[in-house]
Design a protein around this motif. Structure first.
Motif, PDB file in Angstrom:
ATOM      1  N   ILE A  84      -3.496   9.911  -1.417  1.00  0.00           N
ATOM      2  CA  ILE A  84      -3.628   8.763  -2.839  1.00  0.00           C
ATOM      3  C   ILE A  84      -3.804   7.532  -2.148  1.00  0.00           C
ATOM      4  O   ILE A  84      -2.002   7.051  -1.815  1.00  0.00           O
ATOM      5  N   GLU A  85      -4.131   6.500  -1.879  1.00  0.00           N
ATOM      6  CA  GLU A  85      -3.945   5.231  -1.706  1.00  0.00           C
ATOM      7  C   GLU A  85      -4.131   4.133  -2.661  1.00  0.00           C
ATOM      8  O   GLU A  85      -4.852   3.869  -3.452  1.00  0.00           O
ATOM      9  N   ALA A  86      -2.511   3.434  -3.308  1.00  0.00           N
ATOM     10  CA  ALA A  86      -2.678   2.109  -4.109  1.00  0.00           C
ATOM     11  C   ALA A  86      -2.439   0.877  -3.855  1.00  0.00           C
ATOM     12  O   ALA A  86      -1.032   1.033  -3.337  1.00  0.00           O
ATOM     13  N   SER A  87      -3.908   0.226  -3.755  1.00  0.00           N
ATOM     14  CA  SER A  87      -3.380  -1.396  -2.864  1.00  0.00           C
ATOM     15  C   SER A  87      -3.117  -2.779  -3.483  1.00  0.00           C
ATOM     16  O   SER A  87      -4.288  -2.127  -4.672  1.00  0.00           O
ATOM     17  N   ASN A  88      -2.186  -3.371  -4.301  1.00  0.00           N
ATOM     18  CA  ASN A  88      -3.078  -4.855  -4.495  1.00  0.00           C
ATOM     19  C   ASN A  88      -3.818  -5.721  -3.568  1.00  0.00           C
ATOM     20  O   ASN A  88      -3.814  -6.531  -3.817  1.00  0.00           O
ATOM     21  N   ALA A  89      -3.554  -5.565  -2.637  1.00  0.00           N
ATOM     22  CA  ALA A  89      -3.668  -6.150  -1.673  1.00  0.00           C
ATOM     23  C   ALA A  89      -5.408  -6.518  -0.761  1.00  0.00           C
ATOM     24  O   ALA A  89      -5.617  -7.596  -0.753  1.00  0.00           O
ATOM     25  N   ASP A  90      -5.993  -5.168  -1.457  1.00  0.00           N
ATOM     26  CA  ASP A  90      -7.908  -5.828  -1.630  1.00  0.00           C
ATOM     27  C   ASP A  90      -8.271  -6.744  -2.209  1.00  0.00           C
ATOM     28  O   ASP A  90      -9.757  -7.771  -1.929  1.00  0.00           O
ATOM     29  N   ARG A  91      -7.624  -6.695  -4.170  1.00  0.00           N
ATOM     30  CA  ARG A  91      -8.368  -7.368  -4.971  1.00  0.00           C
ATOM     31  C   ARG A  91      -7.480  -8.142  -5.357  1.00  0.00           C
ATOM     32  O   ARG A  91      -5.922  -7.878  -6.227  1.00  0.00           O
ATOM     33  N   ASN A  92      -7.233  -9.231  -5.986  1.00  0.00           N
ATOM     34  CA  ASN A  92      -6.763  -9.842  -7.019  1.00  0.00           C
ATOM     35  C   ASN A  92      -7.208  -9.839  -8.242  1.00  0.00           C
ATOM     36  O   ASN A  92      -6.263 -10.290  -9.155  1.00  0.00           O
ATOM     37  N   ASP A  93      -7.895  -9.076  -8.540  1.00  0.00           N
ATOM     38  CA  ASP A  93      -8.612  -8.732  -9.856  1.00  0.00           C
ATOM     39  C   ASP A  93      -8.481  -7.301 -10.340  1.00  0.00           C
ATOM     40  O   ASP A  93      -7.965  -6.929 -11.639  1.00  0.00           O
ATOM     41  N   ILE A  95       0.810  -1.420   0.182  1.00  0.00           N
ATOM     42  CA  ILE A  95      -0.018  -0.089  -0.072  1.00  0.00           C
ATOM     43  C   ILE A  95       1.376   1.116   0.526  1.00  0.00           C
ATOM     44  O   ILE A  95       1.435   1.702   0.839  1.00  0.00           O
ATOM     45  N   LEU A  96       0.996   2.342  -0.917  1.00  0.00           N
ATOM     46  CA  LEU A  96       1.168   3.378  -1.289  1.00  0.00           C
ATOM     47  C   LEU A  96       0.549   4.703  -0.799  1.00  0.00           C
ATOM     48  O   LEU A  96      -1.013   4.894  -1.284  1.00  0.00           O
ATOM     49  N   LYS A  97       1.022   5.023   0.049  1.00  0.00           N
ATOM     50  CA  LYS A  97       0.399   6.341   0.860  1.00  0.00           C
ATOM     51  C   LYS A  97       1.308   7.696   0.270  1.00  0.00           C
ATOM     52  O   LYS A  97       1.995   7.935  -0.125  1.00  0.00           O
ATOM     53  N   MET A  98       0.647   8.758  -0.195  1.00  0.00           N
ATOM     54  CA  MET A  98       1.075   9.450  -0.955  1.00  0.00           C
ATOM     55  C   MET A  98      -0.160  10.860  -0.371  1.00  0.00           C
ATOM     56  O   MET A  98      -0.848  10.709  -0.067  1.00  0.00           O
ATOM     57  N   ARG A  99       1.003  12.247  -0.070  1.00  0.00           N
ATOM     58  CA  ARG A  99      -0.413  13.643  -0.153  1.00  0.00           C
ATOM     59  C   ARG A  99       0.806  14.703  -0.569  1.00  0.00           C
ATOM     60  O   ARG A  99       1.782  14.589  -1.143  1.00  0.00           O
ATOM     61  N   ALA A 100      -0.171  15.399  -1.196  1.00  0.00           N
ATOM     62  CA  ALA A 100      -0.243  16.488  -2.321  1.00  0.00           C
ATOM     63  C   ALA A 100       0.092  17.478  -2.007  1.00  0.00           C
ATOM     64  O   ALA A 100      -1.664  17.752  -1.223  1.00  0.00           O
ATOM     65  N   PHE A 101       0.999  18.180  -1.629  1.00  0.00           N
ATOM     66  CA  PHE A 101      -0.157  20.113  -1.342  1.00  0.00           C
ATOM     67  C   PHE A 101      -0.100  20.693  -2.440  1.00  0.00           C
ATOM     68  O   PHE A 101       0.976  20.805  -3.536  1.00  0.00           O
ATOM     69  N   SER A 102      -0.409  21.409  -2.899  1.00  0.00           N
ATOM     70  CA  SER A 102      -0.261  23.370  -3.969  1.00  0.00           C
ATOM     71  C   SER A 102       0.312  24.183  -3.931  1.00  0.00           C
ATOM     72  O   SER A 102       1.304  23.941  -2.529  1.00  0.00           O
ATOM     73  N   ALA A 103       0.927  24.381  -4.180  1.00  0.00           N
ATOM     74  CA  ALA A 103       1.801  25.534  -3.856  1.00  0.00           C
ATOM     75  C   ALA A 103       1.378  25.875  -2.913  1.00  0.00           C
ATOM     76  O   ALA A 103       3.460  26.868  -2.019  1.00  0.00           O
ATOM     77  N   ASP A 104       0.302  26.710  -1.917  1.00  0.00           N
ATOM     78  CA  ASP A 104       0.900  27.745  -0.953  1.00  0.00           C
ATOM     79  C   ASP A 104      -0.255  26.394  -0.072  1.00  0.00           C
ATOM     80  O   ASP A 104      -0.559  26.964   1.167  1.00  0.00           O
ATOM     81  N   ASN A 105       0.034  25.029   0.101  1.00  0.00           N
ATOM     82  CA  ASN A 105      -0.518  23.611   0.744  1.00  0.00           C
ATOM     83  C   ASN A 105      -1.839  24.390   1.026  1.00  0.00           C
ATOM     84  O   ASN A 105      -2.156  24.183   2.596  1.00  0.00           O
ATOM     85  N   GLU A 106      -2.280  25.032   0.301  1.00  0.00           N
ATOM     86  CA  GLU A 106      -4.521  24.764   0.717  1.00  0.00           C
ATOM     87  C   GLU A 106      -5.018  23.539   0.472  1.00  0.00           C
ATOM     88  O   GLU A 106      -5.618  22.726   0.610  1.00  0.00           O
ATOM     89  N   LEU A 165       3.421   1.019  -8.948  1.00  0.00           N
ATOM     90  CA  LEU A 165       2.477   1.865  -7.706  1.00  0.00           C
ATOM     91  C   LEU A 165       2.964   2.935  -7.592  1.00  0.00           C
ATOM     92  O   LEU A 165       1.884   3.470  -7.911  1.00  0.00           O
ATOM     93  N   ASP A 166       3.730   3.333  -7.300  1.00  0.00           N
ATOM     94  CA  ASP A 166       4.852   5.128  -6.786  1.00  0.00           C
ATOM     95  C   ASP A 166       4.474   5.088  -8.170  1.00  0.00           C
ATOM     96  O   ASP A 166       4.071   6.649  -7.792  1.00  0.00           O
ATOM     97  N   GLY A 167       4.490   4.977  -9.063  1.00  0.00           N
ATOM     98  CA  GLY A 167       5.076   6.066 -10.774  1.00  0.00           C
ATOM     99  C   GLY A 167       2.918   6.124 -10.696  1.00  0.00           C
ATOM    100  O   GLY A 167       3.365   7.807 -11.125  1.00  0.00           O
ATOM    101  N   LEU A 168       2.633   5.102 -10.675  1.00  0.00           N
ATOM    102  CA  LEU A 168       0.581   5.399 -10.957  1.00  0.00           C
ATOM    103  C   LEU A 168       0.053   6.834  -9.447  1.00  0.00           C
ATOM    104  O   LEU A 168      -0.291   7.742 -10.143  1.00  0.00           O
ATOM    105  N   ALA A 169       0.944   6.414  -8.296  1.00  0.00           N
ATOM    106  CA  ALA A 169      -0.070   7.086  -7.299  1.00  0.00           C
ATOM    107  C   ALA A 169       0.956   8.958  -8.040  1.00  0.00           C
ATOM    108  O   ALA A 169       0.449  10.182  -7.703  1.00  0.00           O
TER     109      ALA A 169
END
Length: 160
Positions: free
Chosen positions: A71-80, A55-66, A140-144
């Motif tokens: 984003i959570e990307a996971s292959n653990a929940d589903r096989n398909d 599971i990959l978790k990332m946060r994105a902030f705009s220039a002013d952190n507003e 997953l990292d590149g996708l996120a």
């Protein structure tokens, strides 16, 4: 080195140290030490949560952190399919930007659940595949990262 650690000397003479049995015992002791050290070093693998590691978790902030997106990307929940969960502020064009980014990267959208929470933020859940199978863990990292970029500059539909 042994005397610095407080280990007493063996008291063997130079002739005794050159005997084949002593050399073999020295080699076996060194091998046992390396084996024990490696075994102890690998013990942490028993306590790693393998269900959570893809599971990959990332946060994105705009220039002013507003605006912050999670984003959570996971292959653990589903096989398909790969499950993408995006949480953040409800801004016009974010959903269009996310789906455009996925399509441009060659991903297929299997299912989408988009909802607005009570605090006027979004929780969008995408089920995606690439060439009919779920996205490999190493992608997953590149996708996120691509999806985070899509949240930074959402597409806006202009009505005239």
């Amino acid at each position: 080195l042994a005397s610095a650690c407080g280990i007493p000397s063996t008291g063997l003479s130079a002739a005794q140290r050159s005997l084949p049995i002593v050399k073999r015992l020295k080699l076996m002791g060194a091998l046992a030490g390396v084996w024990l050290g490696c075994t102890l070093g690998l013990c942490n693998l028993f306590i790693i949560d393998t269900e959570r590691s893809p599971i990959l978790k990332m946060r994105a902030f705009s220039a002013d952190n507003e605006f912050a997106y999670h984003i959570e990307a996971s292959n653990a929940d589903r096989n398909d399919a790969t499950v993408l969960t995006i949480r953040g502020p409800n801004i016009d064009g974010v959903l269009a930007s996310l789906t455009s980014s996925l399509a441009a990267s060659g991903f297929s959208l299997v299912e989408l659940t988009a909802k607005q929470t009570d605090d006027d933020s979004i929780e969008d859940v995408f089920l995606i595949t690439k060439h009919g199978v779920r996205v490999p863990d190493n992608e997953l990292d590149g996708l996120a990262t691509a999806l985070l970029d899509a949240t930074r500059s959402p597409l806006n539909a202009y009505v005239f």
